[in-house]
Design an enzyme around this catalytic site. Structure first.
Site, mmCIF file in Angstrom:
data_model
loop_
_atom_site.group_PDB
_atom_site.id
_atom_site.type_symbol
_atom_site.label_atom_id
_atom_site.label_comp_id
_atom_site.label_asym_id
_atom_site.label_seq_id
_atom_site.Cartn_x
_atom_site.Cartn_y
_atom_site.Cartn_z
ATOM 1 N N ASP A 310 7.200 -11.663 2.960
ATOM 2 C CA ASP A 310 6.379 -11.629 4.163
ATOM 3 C C ASP A 310 5.881 -13.047 4.425
ATOM 4 O O ASP A 310 5.893 -13.895 3.526
ATOM 5 C CB ASP A 310 5.211 -10.659 3.952
ATOM 6 C CG ASP A 310 4.250 -10.664 5.113
ATOM 7 O OD1 ASP A 310 4.715 -10.536 6.256
ATOM 8 O OD2 ASP A 310 3.040 -10.802 4.882
ATOM 9 N N ASP A 505 1.453 -8.584 1.591
ATOM 10 C CA ASP A 505 0.027 -8.463 1.288
ATOM 11 C C ASP A 505 -0.748 -7.590 2.252
ATOM 12 O O ASP A 505 -1.952 -7.411 2.083
ATOM 13 C CB ASP A 505 -0.625 -9.850 1.241
ATOM 14 C CG ASP A 505 -0.874 -10.418 2.637
ATOM 15 O OD1 ASP A 505 -0.062 -10.130 3.544
ATOM 16 O OD2 ASP A 505 -1.868 -11.136 2.812
ATOM 17 N N ASP A 509 3.028 -4.152 5.242
ATOM 18 C CA ASP A 509 4.067 -4.378 4.240
ATOM 19 C C ASP A 509 4.235 -3.196 3.291
ATOM 20 O O ASP A 509 5.212 -3.130 2.547
ATOM 21 C CB ASP A 509 3.743 -5.626 3.403
ATOM 22 C CG ASP A 509 3.660 -6.884 4.240
ATOM 23 O OD1 ASP A 509 4.513 -7.054 5.116
ATOM 24 O OD2 ASP A 509 2.727 -7.674 4.022
#
Length: 620
Positions: A310, A505, A509
Site C-alpha cells: 500500500d 495499514d 487494506d
C-alpha cells in the site's frame, strides 16, 4: 470471530501420557510389573484414541500423515506386550502435538477492535428534536447529526454546509477531505471539523464499513490451511517404515523386531522439530517488533515470491511533511513557517499539526496566538505577536487578502498547499506531501535478494500521485485508483505467480491483507482492522521490520528443515539396526528420545537468528 484458539485436548493427552509413564515406572520399580503394564497401557489408550480420530479425519480429507506411523507403533507395542515402549512413544507424540497446537494458537483471528470502531448508536433529528437510536434503526432518508470526533455510522450525503473528514481508514489517504453539500459521506469516516448533518442513503448493514468487514471475513474463511511441513514426506517415510518392519518380521519370524522398527520410526523428530523451530522463530521475531500470528504464516512468509505494498502509511510515512516553503515579499522560509505554525497551534487539523511539529523540530519559537477564528476545512485567522496572520488554502487566503494566490510551480501532484498572509500581504506558500519512507529503494533491493521476485504498489490514490511518490523506487508495477475490493482482487491475481505478501495499514487494506498468503499490517499507527486481518503486525513503525520478519522466517524454516532431515536420517539408521535385532522396542524408544533431544536442541537455534537490518531488540 475467533479461530485457532488453543485446544485443551493436547494438554490433556500430554497429561495422560506423562502420568501413565510416571505411575507405571513407580510400580515397576516397586516390584509390580503387572500393574505397571496396566498403568502404562492406560496412559497410552487416550493418546491412541485421539490419534485414531485425527487419522480418520485426515483420510476423509484425502491426506496421509506421519501420524499413521505413531499409531502403528503404539498399537503393535500394546498387542505384543511392549507396554513401556508404547508409553514412551505416547509421551513423545502427545508432547509434539501440544507444541504444534501451541504454535497454531498464535494464529488466532479476532475482529473485536474492528467491530468496536463501528458506532453502536446514531443521533437522528426528528423536527426540532434529537434522539439517540440504535444503529440498526437507521433508515435511508433519516437526518443524522455527526458531531466533531464522531465516526459516520452509515453512508449518506451532506445535508448542508461543509464537512472535513478523515477518510484515511477507508481510502488510505492521509490528508483530510473537504465535502460540500450533496457530496457523499462514507461510513467509517471521522469528522474532524464542526458538527454537520447528513442524510442517510443506506442502512448500516449495507454501508461501506460493514461491507469491508464482510470482505475480511470472507477472505479469511477462503484461505486454505497449510499442510504441516513434516507431512510432505509422509508417504515415502511410511512406505520405508512398513517395508523394513514387514521385512524383518517375514525374514526372522519375530514380531518384536517389527515392533522395534515401528517404535524407532515414530516420527517424533518430525512432529517436534518443526513446531519448536517455528515457535522459536515467532519468539525471535517478536523481540524485533515483528508479531507473526502463528507458525503457518511464518512458513508462508519464508516462501513468499511476490510483494504488494500500500502507499499511504506503508511505502510513505503516512503524515504530511513539508517539501518546501516558497517565501515572498521579503519574508524568509523560517519566518513563514514560524508564523503559520504559531497560529495553527489553535487548530486540530492534521496539516496544522504537521506544521507545528515541523516548526518545533526546527527549534522555532512559537508565540501563543490571539483572537483565533477557524473556518473548518478552509483556514485560520488570528494574531501572532501583534501581527494579523491568515493561514489556509489558496482560495481562503486569496479572499482574505483580496488578491490571487498562485500555486508554486514545483508543487508535485497531490501535494497540500498552505498559503500564509501577514497584514494583508502574501508571505509565502508551504508545500506539504506524504513523503516516501527513508531507505525504501535499498530495502526493496534487499527484499529481492531474499527471494521476492515482483513488487507492486497498490493504492486508492490517483495514478499521478502514486507515480510521483514511487519514482525511482524500483517497483515492477503501480496499480492506482483501487477500491478495497480491487486490492483483494489484485492479491488473487498475483498469487498465480507464487505466494503473496500484502502490506498495508488502513481499513481499506483489510480485505487484501486477509486474502494474501501473508498479510502484514503497519500496526504502530495503522487501523485496528488491518492489524486484526493481518498475519503479521509490524509493531515498530518501520518498513525494515518486513525484511527482518522474512529473514527470521526463512532462518526458522531452514533450521526446521535441517532438523527434519537429521531426524529422518537418524531414524532410518535406527530402524535398520532394529530390523537386524540390535535394538529392542524399549531400547528403540530410548534411542528415539535421544534423537528427539538432538533435533530439538538444533531447532532451538531459531531463538538466536539475527536479521541483518533490524532495529535493536526490545528489552524485557
Amino acid at each position: 470471530m475467533t479461530r485457532n484458539t488453543l485446544s485443551p485436548l493436547p494438554l490433556a493427552l500430554l497429561g495422560f501420557a506423562l502420568a501413565g509413564l510416571t505411575g507405571g515406572g513407580v510400580l515397576w520399580l516397586s516390584g509390580q510389573p503387572g500393574q505397571a503394564g496396566l498403568v502404562w497401557t492406560a496412559g497410552v489408550l487416550p493418546v491412541l484414541l485421539a490419534l485414531g480420530v485425527e487419522i480418520l479425519r485426515s483420510l476423509r480429507r484425502g491426506e496421509v500423515g506421519l501420524d499413521i506411523v505413531a499409531a502403528l507403533s503404539m498399537t503393535a507395542a500394546l498387542i505384543f506386550g511392549e507396554t513401556l515402549a508404547a508409553a514412551v512413544v505416547a509421551l513423545m507424540y502427545s508432547g509434539g502435538t501440544f507444541l504444534e497446537s501451541f504454535a497454531q494458537s498464535r494464529a488466532q483471528r479476532a475482529m473485536t477492535q474492528l467491530l468496536s470502531r463501528v458506532p453502536r448508536r446514531a443521533t437522528r433529528r426528528q423536527g426540532t428534536l434529537l434522539e439517540e437510536i440504535a444503529l440498526a434503526e437507521v433508515r435511508p432518508d433519516d437526518l443524522l447529526l455527526i458531531r466533531q470526533g464522531d465516526v459516520a455510522p452509515v453512508d449518506g450525503t451532506l445535508a448542508a454546509g461543509v464537512a472535513v473528514l478523515d477518510q484515511s481508514a477507508l481510502t488510505g489517504e492521509s490528508l483530510p477531505v473537504r465535502l460540500a453539500r450533496g457530496q457523499a459521506v462514507m461510513s467509517g469516516a471521522t469528522n474532524l471539523g464542526e458538527a454537520f448533518e447528513m442524510v442517510a442513503t443506506r442502512t448500516a448493514e449495507d454501508s461501506t464499513y460493514a461491507g469491508i468487514v464482510r470482505l475480511v471475513e470472507q477472505a479469511q474463511a477462503s484461505k486454505a490451511p497449510m499442510v504441516r511441513l513434516a507431512d510432505r514426506w509422509s508417504l515415502v517415510f511410511l512406505a520405508v517404515t512398513l517395508a523394513l518392519a514387514g521385512g524383518a518380521w517375514a525374514l526372522t519370524g519375530d514380531p518384536i523386531r517389527a515392533v522395534a522398527v515401528l517404535v524407532v520410526a515414530t516420527p517424533c523428530p518430525l512432529i517436534l522439530a518443526v513446531p519448536v523451530a517455528l515457535v522459536g522463530g515467532l519468539s525471535r521475531a517478536a523481540r524485533f517488533g515483528v508479531l507473526i500470528k502463528g507458525a503457518q504464516p511464518l512458513e508462508a512468509m519464508a516462501g513468499a515470491k511476490r510483494l504488494i505494498l500500500d502507499k499511504t502509511g506503508t511505502l510513505t510515512d503516512g503524515r504530511p511533511q513539508i517539501l518546501s516553503v516558497a517565501a515572498q515579499d521579503g519574508f524568509g522560509p523560517e519566518e513563514v513557517l514560524a508564523l503559520a505554525a504559531a497560529l495553527d497551534q489553535a487548530s486540530r487539523h492534521p496539516v496544522a499539526q504537521a506544521l507545528v511539529a515541523a516548526a518545533t523540530a526546527g527549534g522555532l519559537a512559537l508565540p501563543i496566538p490571539e483572537a483565533v477564528a477557524e473556518v473548518p476545512g478552509e483556514g485560520v485567522r488570528g494574531s501572532v505577536a501583534g501581527r494579523p496572520v491568515v493561514v489556509g488554502g489558496l482560495g481562503f487566503v486569496a479572499v482574505q487578502t483580496g488578491s490571487a494566490v498562485a500555486a508554486p510551480a514545483a508543487a508535485p501532484p497531490g501535494a497540500a498547499l498552505v498559503a500564509v498572509a501577514v497584514a494583508g500581504r502574501l508571505a509565502g506558500v508551504i508545500v506539504l506531501a506524504d513523503g516516501l519512507r527513508a531507505g525504501v529503494p535499498d530495502l526493496l533491493a534487499a527484499l529481492r535478494a531474499r527471494g521476492i521476485g515482483r513488487i507492486t504498489l497498490a493504492t486508492g490514490d490517483r495514478r499521478t500521485v502514486a507515480e510521483t511518490v514511487a519514482q525511482g523506487v524500483g517497483l515492477d508495477a503501480i496499480c492506482a485508483d483501487l477500491s478495497p475490493q480491487d486490492k483483494a482482487r489484485l492479491v488473487q491475481e498475483e498469487r498465480s505467480g507464487g505466494p503473496v505478501i500484502m502490506v498495508g495499514d488502513g481499513v481499506n487494506d483489510a480485505p487484501a491483507l486477509a486474502a494474501a498468503d501473508v498479510g502484514v499490517a503497519m500496526g504502530a499507527r495503522g487501523a485496528a482492522a488491518s492489524a486484526e486481518a493481518a498475519d503479521v503486525v509490524l509493531l515498530v513503525d518501520r518498513l525494515d521490520g518486513l525484511l527482518s520478519g522474512i529473514e527470521i522466517a526463512q532462518g526458522a524454516r531452514r533450521i526446521a528443515l535441517q532438523s527434519v532431515m537429521a531426524g529422518i536420517g537418524l531414524s532410518v539408521l535406527g530402524m535398520i539396526a532394529a530390523a537386524f535385532g540390535y535394538l529392542t522396542p524399549v531400547q528403540g524408544a530410548v534411542l528415539q528420545e535421544g534423537i528427539d533431544v538432538a533435533v530439538i536442541l538444533n531447532a532451538l537455534r531459531a531463538l538466536r537468528i539475527s536479521p541483518s537490518r533490524a532495529p535493536e531488540p526490545k528489552r524485557g
